[in-house]
Write a protein that holds these residues in place. Structure first.
Motif, mmCIF file in Angstrom:
data_model
loop_
_atom_site.group_PDB
_atom_site.id
_atom_site.type_symbol
_atom_site.label_atom_id
_atom_site.label_comp_id
_atom_site.label_asym_id
_atom_site.label_seq_id
_atom_site.Cartn_x
_atom_site.Cartn_y
_atom_site.Cartn_z
ATOM 1 N N ASP A 4 12.833 24.537 -6.768
ATOM 2 C CA ASP A 4 11.692 23.766 -6.268
ATOM 3 C C ASP A 4 11.868 22.285 -6.566
ATOM 4 N N GLN A 5 12.353 22.015 -7.780
ATOM 5 C CA GLN A 5 12.588 20.605 -8.123
ATOM 6 C C GLN A 5 13.642 19.983 -7.217
ATOM 7 N N ILE A 20 13.318 16.099 -0.725
ATOM 8 C CA ILE A 20 12.288 15.493 0.134
ATOM 9 C C ILE A 20 12.131 14.015 -0.207
ATOM 10 N N ASN A 21 12.000 13.729 -1.507
ATOM 11 C CA ASN A 21 11.841 12.330 -1.923
ATOM 12 C C ASN A 21 13.070 11.499 -1.528
ATOM 13 N N ASP A 81 13.051 10.945 2.162
ATOM 14 C CA ASP A 81 12.068 9.939 2.577
ATOM 15 C C ASP A 81 12.560 8.535 2.259
ATOM 16 N N LYS A 111 14.305 20.904 -4.171
ATOM 17 C CA LYS A 111 13.685 20.698 -2.859
ATOM 18 C C LYS A 111 12.803 19.462 -2.868
ATOM 19 N N HIS A 112 12.007 19.328 -3.956
ATOM 20 C CA HIS A 112 11.162 18.148 -4.059
ATOM 21 C C HIS A 112 12.004 16.872 -4.131
ATOM 22 N N ALA A 113 13.096 16.954 -4.923
ATOM 23 C CA ALA A 113 13.993 15.785 -5.011
ATOM 24 C C ALA A 113 14.633 15.490 -3.660
ATOM 25 N N ASP A 116 20.159 18.283 3.618
ATOM 26 C CA ASP A 116 19.555 19.474 4.226
ATOM 27 C C ASP A 116 20.463 20.700 4.182
ATOM 28 N N GLU A 121 11.988 27.106 -10.673
ATOM 29 C CA GLU A 121 11.515 25.721 -10.654
ATOM 30 C C GLU A 121 12.652 24.741 -10.376
ATOM 31 N N ARG A 122 13.861 25.127 -10.809
ATOM 32 C CA ARG A 122 14.997 24.237 -10.525
ATOM 33 C C ARG A 122 15.196 24.083 -9.016
#
Length: 1839
Positions: free
Chosen positions: A903-904, A910-911, A914, A906-908, A924, A900-901
């Motif tokens: 994934d988090q 992306i945010n 953006d 990656k999500h962070a 990246d 999850e770290r």
């Protein structure tokens, strides 16, 4: 008969049987031509019939009509026949044309068939060249096909006209049917089309075959290239040195490149091969195997290349080290050679060049360290065994040692060069300074001051220049001393010389300084004395001028105006007396100083002082007399004096108070306020004086009608107005200064605020991007602290703005500036706030980025740590395999939990990407790297788990099944006893627990899948237990599947409950929030004033913004409730009600805010209007108070200030009309809108308009009063100023000072001219303007018209007097200027002439270069004195003009000065001409001497070369010497022009009677003598070379002949006569051949018997010696020669004195006309010679003295040379006479005694008598012996 024939032929011609082919048509054509021939032949018969018919008609035949009818019928038939014939001919031609077309078509078809057969050939070529040949042939076929196509098109085009319905010619005749033509055309086109298709098909096949052949060709080339590279790459040679290794490496690299190119080529061939295969070209099936074989071959070569490259690289490094070491040693050796040089230069320039070169070498040596480091690095990079080799270590140590020695040597050499440079610079500077000291010493000797101030000033100017130069030279002296001390400190080898030069230079410098100081004191004393005398004279003139002014004031005490005028003059005189007294004191002090310095001038000085005291006493006496007169006037004068004093004080005080100076700082504002308060105290002090003066004035002017008293009364009235005006001005100034103090206080606070803002801006301008998380946090913390500080400073900055607004509201005079400053500060504060928020946002973004990067780093470290654990291979230990597998499962669970770290992150990412796209470049790569590492970790973990499982599969499988079963049982039990949640908190706890169970369920399912994958492996190991194991697994799997559905239902129920509980909570919270804001929105307070209203609006805006921001959350809550309703929740109606209640409450709040905003807007407008009305009323009330004042200015200055102030106020009032109109518009709008304050607004607006109308009326009235007052004051000031100005100008124009010298009078004249121009220009305009002003005021009926008229008359009278006085003064000054200018020019010219005379040097130079330099200096000198000549001419013209205007002593003085200048000028010109002549003579002398020296040196060199004793060995050696001797002759000829130029120059110098004539004559004689001697030696040498050439030729021929004789001698002495007849005959023939050979050699032997020239000379000399011993007079000729008659002398032919001449008979031979040209006639002639006065003439005999021989003029002997011709052996007693031009005469005397007499006389005549001894050294016996010696060398004996 004719008719029948014609009819038959018509029938024949009418037939068209032409045939259907070309041959038939051609036959028909021939037949038709035969028919035409017959018909044309028959024409005669038809004409015969016509002729017969004509005869019958002529004979009147009886049946004439019938005959004519028959004739006409015949003619008709004949013509018809011709028509038919022509028509048939046309048809026949058409048939012929179409048949030819058909025939061409047939030929074309045949050609196409032939080409078709060739195109159908199956031959496509066996190889590339064959294919290309076929393609070329096919190209030829295609060109043939194109030609056929053209023929086809032409045939078809030609046949088209035969398809017309009317025939080809329009007659309707068709040779063939159109269908036939179409058929044949179609056939032809079809055949041609088939031919084109066949050609294209064959070309395609050929092209494909060519590609295939080309491919195999390229493959063959590729294989050949690969084999070539194989030879290079398989070589075992690794080189012997760096060059060979580098060459091999380059060759290897080239081979590698070629190999890569071949591989690329193979790739291209592979592509081409695949294309060929894809196109199914025949033969392409063999391509892939062939290419694969080649590719394997290339791969093997690549391996071979890598191995060879490695070997070569090792060799390069090894050999490169020694090469670099050699380069380093070579450089060190070269540098050592430079550093060890002993050359330290010869002068400063060479030393600097050497030092620069040394510095460059030193810099290169320092930079060379890098090469040594590189060398060490290369040694370290070698393999271990190579590094430890003794040669390498020894080479490195040697290099370091050499470099250290070189650096020490470089330091020593640089010190030597620096010492040498210092020494040469010391010498150079010392020489330069000493030369300068000599020059300036001469200059100081010429500076003798006189009694003329102008000369003294000129000398002083020169002396100042000298002192400036001394300062510059002093630096050089100091430099020399510093250099000397430095060199002495280092114990320089030339220390004694350096110390001597230093002491000498310092001594001379000290001597010069003493001379300069002495001369300075002398010039200063002289200048001081002359200045003192001029000051005394000016002081006397000044005192006399003041005395005359007082004398003109004697009659001024008769009336009040006179008393006032006298009082003004006396007051001015008092100031002047003080200045004169100060001047007198200064002159007394100056006189005492001069007396001490120059006692001899004491008497003259005291007389000047005495004269000043005399006029000073007179002036004091006059002043006391006039003061006594004023005292007699009594109180009136004292009153007037006090009045003037008070009025002056009043004016000054008003001017001081009226100052518009604004304070520029706070301290200055406080100072001005203090000064203003002091003025107030002063005004209060003068109040009592004013009262007394006012009372005195009233008494004096009471009941007086005199105009002067009336004027005094007006002055008193004006004084009162001025006093009152002063009080008002002080109040206004006080108010202004108070505002200025406030302004400076504001500016001070504003500056402090700007400093704070600037500090904030500087902080905010920094754009440091944090590079770490810690740095980002620190920067964010610092920025938050900075914002806190900003908040603390905001109160101070806002206080500044409020203070500025208060000043603006109070009507400050700088309101605009203050407002602008306050707004600027406020804007900057706002900008800083915005910038701070932007920076805060950036820092937060940066913190997010760094936090992200930190999380990435942590996760990376965690992954790396886990990777180490995952790569642990301890699973090989079977004892603990189960526990390890368990731990590994825990490890896998840990990985799954930590995924999850990632994934988090990656999500962070992306945010963050953006929000901040610019971070993509940083984010990246981090995410990609982490994902890669995570995948690798998972892969490694999975592999390890698999390995652990493989180690103990069964045990692990069973244990896992048991664990999962236990977990499923526990989960079932927990689900059955779980309680239902009752609120939102319990729901959230249950949701979290549910999430954990689901996650664990997913892991168990994955674990089951893994166990299923393990079953096949277990089956292999334990097949008997597999069924039991699988049954356990299926049971557990089924149990878990049963649990999945209840879990899903449980999660959905929890989610529904959470949504319902959350909705209720949100609705209750929002209702509470709305109720709190609704109370604020419904407040009834609308504000009591404008600021209060603004405050309420601000609060409302904040509330509105808060509501707008909160509205999306309200909508979200309502949407959530609606979703619950739509999903069919049990509490749906209750939810619907809550939504309606929430929306109703929200709308109510928004409506309340909107209503309050409208109410506050209306209230703001009304309060703003009332505030503007109050401001306008306050401003107009202030202006109305000012306009109601009835004061007038006390003078022009105050009146102007009042007008300016009034204009500003009027402008403000006019501009204020816009404000009034705007207020009226607003009031009307408020009334129409029925505002709550509309009545109050209407009343207020009416008051404002009425007040403004009254203010405008008051403004107009005050402006009119001020303008009238200003006009009167302006006129009064202008006239008073103008009268005072005229009085001042009269003092200047009446001066009697005419100047002491030229500068003085010139200065006086320039000043007076400028004074006159300015006075006249300014005065005329001012007087005219004043008169116009007076006339204008009188014309307009001014109340003071009489006074104005009186002012006008006095002004015009004073102006006329001034103009007359200026004209007289100008004439006097001009006459004085001309006289003083003449004296000045004479002195200046004399001084310049004397200076140039003293400056003319006597040196004529030591050589040609110095003479040239002196000549150039002299030319510049002549250019300089040319200006003096013009000045002398001008002085003569000026003297002539001045003598006409002066008489007596002045005229005599002018004449004496003129003559003195002219005399000095002529003397200078004479000196210049003499020096010019001497310089020219000296230059020519040195030029001549240089030419003579060069020529003599050259002749010596030539003679040395000719005297060379080189002995040739053979004929070729002699010829070589002769060629060299001829080259000398060419060089002698080339020097002919130099000889002529030198002799011409020498003669020219002698003709000019040069001062060195004797030396020049000696040089000429020596030059000509040496020249003739050189030519004689050349001739002798040439003759000698010819003799020895003949001797060597004889020796050569004799040797040849002797060798021939020796060769034939054995034959002749042979005793062989033959043993038989045959041998005897052979011997006879042989002897006959010998005799023929002997006859052929006879001529050679006869030539050898002839005597050579050398033998003849020897025999002649021997006979002469014999005859000399015997005493005969004739010389015998050599043997074998014919005796020659000789010219003889008689006893009477000897030379003897005949009066002044020396005469006698001589035998003359002319040998040379010039140095390089022999005489045309070189025969001996017996002549009578006469030597008279250095000239030698030749005559035929004594009887013919009137006619010279051959018309020759007498020869001038000076410059000629006469010597005994010792080198001439053919005759005795011969003299050689050589002329300067190179001509030579041989003179034979009768005897040796006669020769001596002639030699003596001729040498005296030529000037050689003093060189007699030198000439006798070249006597005949010495040469004779030399000749004998030469003869002995070549002597030989003959048989």
């Amino acid at each position: 008969m004719r008719e029948t024939w014609l009819t038959e032929n018509q029938r024949l011609v009418s037939q068209d049987n032409f045939g259907n082919d070309l041959s038939s048509v051609e036959a028909a054509t021939k037949k038709h031509e035969a028919i035409e021939t017959d018909i044309f032949a028959y024409e005669e018969r038809v004409q015969a019939v016509v002729a017969v018919a004509g005869e019958l008609e002529a004979e009147n035949y009886h049946d004439q009509a019938k005959i004519n009818e028959r004739k006409e019928n015949v003619l008709k038939l004949w013509n018809y026949l011709f028509q038919l014939l022509l028509a048939r001919r046309v048809r026949l031609e058409l048939s012929m044309a179409i048949q030819k077309i058909f025939h061409d078509m047939l030929l074309t078809l045949d050609l196409m068939d032939d080409i078709r057969s060739r195109l159908l050939s199956e031959d496509l070529g066996a190889h590339l060249m064959d294919v290309e040949d076929l393609l070329q042939k096919h190209a030829l076929l295609e060109s043939d096909i194109n030609i056929i196509g053209e023929r086809v098109n032409n045939s078809i085009a030609q046949s088209q006209r035969f398809r017309n319905e009317d025939g080809p010619d329009g007659s309707g005749y068709k040779p063939v049917e159109p269908g036939t033509i179409d058929e044949r055309c179609d056939t032809l086109q079809q055949k041609y089309k088939e031919l084109l298709e066949l050609a294209a098909e064959r070309k395609r096949r050929l092209e494909d075959n060519k590609r295939l052949c080309q491919f195999w060709w390229d493959v063959a080339e590729l294989e050949h290239g690969i084999k070539e590279q194989e030879q290079v790459l398989s070589s075992t040679d690794t080189g012997r040195d760096i060059v060979t290794v580098s060459h091999l490496l380059a060759k290897h690299k080239n081979a590698e490149n070629n190999l890569r190119d071949l591989e690329k080529y193979l790739d291209r061939l592979d592509v081409s091969g695949r294309e060929l295969q894809d196109e199914n070209i025949p033969g392409s099936d063999n391509i892939p195997p062939r290419l694969a074989e080649i590719r394997d071959y290339i791969n093997k070569l690549k391996e071979l290349s890598a191995a060879r490259k490695e070997r070569l690289a090792g060799g390069v490094e090894y050999y490169q080290f020694f090469t670099d070491a050699d380069d380093v040693d070579r450089y060190l050796y070269d540098t050592l050679r430079v550093m060890s040089s002993e050359d330290v230069g010869k002068d400063e320039g060479t030393v600097q060049l050497l030092l620069k070169k040394h510095d460059d070498v030193t810099d290169e040596l320092q930079n060379f360290d890098q090469h040594i480091k590189v060398l060490h690095a290369k040694a370290e990079s070698l393999p271990q065994e190579a590094r430890e080799h003794p040669d390498i270590r020894q080479r490195l140590d040697t290099t370091l040692r050499q470099k250290a020695e070189l650096e020490n040597l470089a330091q020593l050499r640089k010190q030597r060069l620096i010492d040498a440079l210092s020494l040469y610079k010391l010498y150079s500077d010392a020489d330069s300074v000493e030369s300068w000291i000599d020059e300036k010493g001469k200059l100081l000797a010429t500076l003798v001051p006189g009694r003329d101030i102008e000369e003294v000033e000129i000398m002083k100017h020169r002396f100042d220049t000298l002192e400036q130069d001394m300062k510059n030279q002093e630096a050089k002296v100091a430099n020399v001393n510093d250099l000397a001390r430095q060199l002495l400190n280092v114990e320089h080898p030339n220390s004694d010389d350096i110390l001597h030069r230093q002491n000498k230079l310092n001594a001379r410098w000290a001597q010069l300084r003493d001379m300069v100081d002495q001369k300075r004191n002398e010039l200063e004393r002289a200048h001081r004395l002359e200045t003192f005398r001029i000051d005394c004279q000016e002081t006397v003139t000044w005192i006399e001028d003041k005395t005359r002014v007082l004398e003109d004031s004697d009659a001024l005490t008769n009336d009040l105006s006179g008393v006032m005028k006298l009082q003004r003059r006396l007051s001015m005189m008092e100031r002047d007396l003080g200045a004169i007294q100060a001047k007198l004191d200064s002159l007394h002090k100056e006189a005492d100083d001069i007396e001490r310095e120059r006692p001899q001038e004491a008497q003259a000085i005291r007389e000047d002082i005495k004269r000043i005291h005399q006029v000073w006493d007179i002036l004091n006496k006059k002043v006391r007399e006039h003061e006594a007169k004023l005292d007699e006037a009594g109180d009136l004068q004292r009153f007037l004096r006090d009045l003037d004093h008070f009025q002056a004080w009043l004016t000054a005080t008003q001017r001081q108070v009226a100052s518009e100076e604004e304070p520029q700082s706070l301290a200055e504002a406080e100072q001005l306020l203090n000064q203003h308060a002091a003025i107030r105290e002063e005004i209060d002090g003068y109040a009592e004086d004013y009262k007394k003066m006012r009372a005195m004035g009233d008494r004096v002017t009471q009941d007086q009608t005199d105009p002067q008293y009336m004027f005094l009364r007006q002055r008193l009235a004006g004084l009162q107005e001025g006093w009152e005006e002063l009080q008002r001005m002080w109040d206004n100034r006080q108010h202004l200064l108070s505002q200025g103090l406030n302004l400076q206080m504001f500016l001070r606070d504003a500056k402090q605020a700007e400093v704070m803002l600037s500090q904030q801006e500087n902080y905010l301008a920094k754009d440091d991007v944090p590079q770490s998380l810690e740095q980002a946090e620190n920067q964010l913390k610092r920025h938050q602290d900075f914002i806190t500080t900003m908040d603390a400073n905001d109160e101070k900055i806002r206080a500044v703005g409020m203070f500025g607004d208060q000043l603006c509201q109070d009507g400050h005079y700088a309101a605009d500036k203050i407002h602008k400053k306050a707004r600027n500060i406020d804007e900057r504060r706002g900008a800083n706030r915005e910038k701070a928020q932007e920076v805060l946002k950036k820092l937060k973004d940066a913190l997010s980025l760094q936090q992200f990067l930190s999380d990435c780093d942590e996760l990376r470290e965690w992954i790396e740590e886990k990777m180490i654990r995952a790569q642990d291979e301890t699973y090989r230990d079977a004892k603990t395999i189960t526990s390890k597998f368990v731990r590994h499962q825990a490890f896998q669970s840990e990985l799954a939990a930590n995924k999850e770290r990632l994934d988090q992150l990656k999500h962070a990412a992306i945010n963050l990407g953006d929000d901040k796209p610019e971070y993509h470049g940083t984010i990246d790569p981090q995410i990609e790297e982490l994902a890669t590492q995570w995948d690798e970790l998972e892969k490694t973990t999975e592999e390890k788990g698999q390995k652990l499982f493989d180690a103990n599969r069964q045990q692990l499988y069973v244990q896992s099944i048991a664990d999962m079963k236990e977990w499923a049982t526990q989960l079932e039990n927990e689900m059955t006893r779980e309680d239902q949640p009752a609120d939102l908190t319990t729901v959230n706890v249950a949701m979290q627990k549910q999430h954990l169970i689901e996650t664990e369920m997913i892991k168990k399912a994955q674990h089951i899948d893994q166990l299923m994958e393990m079953e096949p492996q277990l089956e292999e190991l334990h097949p008997e237990e597999l069924e039991n194991i699988r049954a356990h697994r299926l049971a557990v799997q089924e149990q878990l599947q049963r649990l999945q559905a209840p879990l899903d239902d449980r999660r959905k129920a929890l989610e529904r409950k959470k949504a319902a509980f959350q909705f209720g909570r949100d609705v209750d919270d929002e209702k509470l929030w709305i109720s709190e804001r609704l109370v604020l929105a419904r407040a009834q307070n609308l504000g009591e004033s404008l600021p209060d209203c603004h405050r309420l609006q601000k609060n409302l805006q904040l509330l509105s913004n808060e509501i707008d921001n909160h509205e999306p959350w309200i909508n979200q809550i309502c949407n959530n409730g609606q979703e619950l309703i739509d999903e069919g929740h049990a509490n749906g109606p209750a939810f619907e009600k809550k939504i309606q209640e929430l929306r109703a409450a929200w709308q109510e709040l928004k409506d309340a805010v909107k209503d309050r905003k409208g109410d506050l807007g209306e209230s703001e407008k009304a309060h703003q209007f009332l505030y503007d009305c109050g401001e306008a009323e306050a401003w107009m009330s202030e202006q109305e108070l000012y306009m109601m004042q009835d004061e007038r200015g006390k003078d022009e200055f105050s009146t102007k200030n009042q007008i300016k102030k009034h204009e500003r106020l009027q402008s403000d009032i006019d501009k204020f009309a816009d404000t009034i109109r705007a207020l009226a518009t607003k009031a009307h709008k408020f009334v129409e809108e029925k505002s709550p304050l509309s009545e109050q607004i209407t009343v207020r607006q009416a008051q404002i308009e009425k007040l403004y109308a009254g203010l405008q009326d008051l403004s107009k009235e005050r402006r009119k009063r001020l303008e009238e007052t200003l006009e009167l004051y302006a006129l009064h000031r202008e006239i008073d100023d103008l009268l005072q100005w005229i009085a001042d100008k009269e003092v200047v124009a009446g001066s009697q000072e005419n100047g002491q010298d030229y500068e003085h009078v010139q200065m006086l004249q320039e000043r007076f001219q400028q004074f006159a121009r300015d006075t006249e220009n300014i005065g005329s305009e001012r007087v005219a303007n004043a008169n116009d002003g007076c006339d204008s005021l009188i014309a307009h009926g001014h109340t003071d018209a009489p006074t104005i008229a009186l002012w006008k008359d006095s002004l015009n009278e004073a102006w006329e007097n001034l103009l007359e006085l200026m004209d007289t003064r100008a004439q006097i000054l001009e006459a004085s200027r001309l006289l003083h200018k003449f004296y000045h020019d004479c002195r200046d010219c004399l001084s310049r002439i004397m200076e140039k005379t003293h400056a003319m040097p006597e040196d004529l130079g030591r050589d040609s270069s110095s003479v040239g330099a002196l000549s150039r200096k002299h030319q510049n000198y002549l250019k300089d004195i040319a200006a003096i000549g013009e000045q002398v001419a001008q002085i003569e013209r000026d003297a002539a003009e001045l003598r006409d205007g002066y008489a007596g002593d002045k005229a005599l003085d002018i004449g004496s000065r003129e003559s003195e200048v002219v005399k000095a000028w002529r003397h200078l010109r004479g000196l210049c001409d003499a020096r010019t002549s001497r310089l020219v003579d000296t230059s020519d002398l040195f030029k001549f001497m240089n030419m003579v020296r060069d020529l003599l040196l050259w002749m010596d060199e030539v003679k040395r070369e000719m005297n060379s004793q080189e002995r040739p060995k053979d004929v070729s050696g002699v010829e070589l010497l002769m060629n060299n001797h001829q080259s000398l002759k060419a060089e002698i000829d080339a020097r002919e022009e130099n000889f002529n130029a030198c002799i011409s120059l020498g003669r020219d110098l002698l003709n000019r009677k040069h001062y060195a004539s004797s030396e020049i004559e000696k040089k000429l004689i020596k030059l000509t003598t040496e020249r003739a001697e050189m030519m004689r030696r050349w001739e002798d040498r040439w003759e000698y070379l010819q003799l020895i050439l003949e001797v060597y030729q004889f020796a050569r021929d004799a040797a040849v002949a002797e060798s021939w004789l020796f060769a034939q001698e054995p034959y002749l002495i042979s005793r062989e006569y033959g043993r038989n007849l045959e041998e005897t005959i052979k011997l006879i023939k042989k002897h006959e051949a010998f005799e023929k050979s002997a006859l052929a050699q006879e001529e050679r032997f006869l030539a050898l018997e002839k005597l050579t020239t050398f033998e003849l000379k020897e025999n002649q000399h021997r006979e002469e010696e014999t005859q000399k011993r015997r005493g005969p007079a004739h010389i015998g000729s050599p043997s074998r020669s014919t005796p020659a008659a000789e010219t003889s002398f008689g006893a009477q032919d000897d030379g003897a004195k005949q009066g002044e001449a020396f005469e006698g008979t001589l035998i003359r031979k002319h040998t040379y006309e010039s140095l390089d040209r022999k005489a045309a006639n070189r025969s001996w002639e017996k002549l009578y010679a006469v030597l008279r006065q250095n000239e030698l003439a030749f005559y035929k005999d004594p009887k013919h003295r009137d006619e010279s021989v051959h018309g020759e003029p007498p020869m001038a002997l000076p410059g000629c040379s006469v010597n005994v011709a010792s080198d001439y052996q053919k005759k005795k007693n011969v003299l050689s006479l050589r002329l300067p031009v190179g001509a030579e005469y041989l003179l034979q005397c009768g005897s040796e005694e006669d020769m001596q007499r002639w030699l003596t006389e001729l040498q005296v005549a030529t000037g050689q008598a003093q060189l007699e001894e030198a000439s006798r050294s070249q006597t005949l016996p010495e040469q004779g012996s030399a000749t004998k010696k030469k003869g002995g060398f070549f002597s030989r004996s003959k048989k």
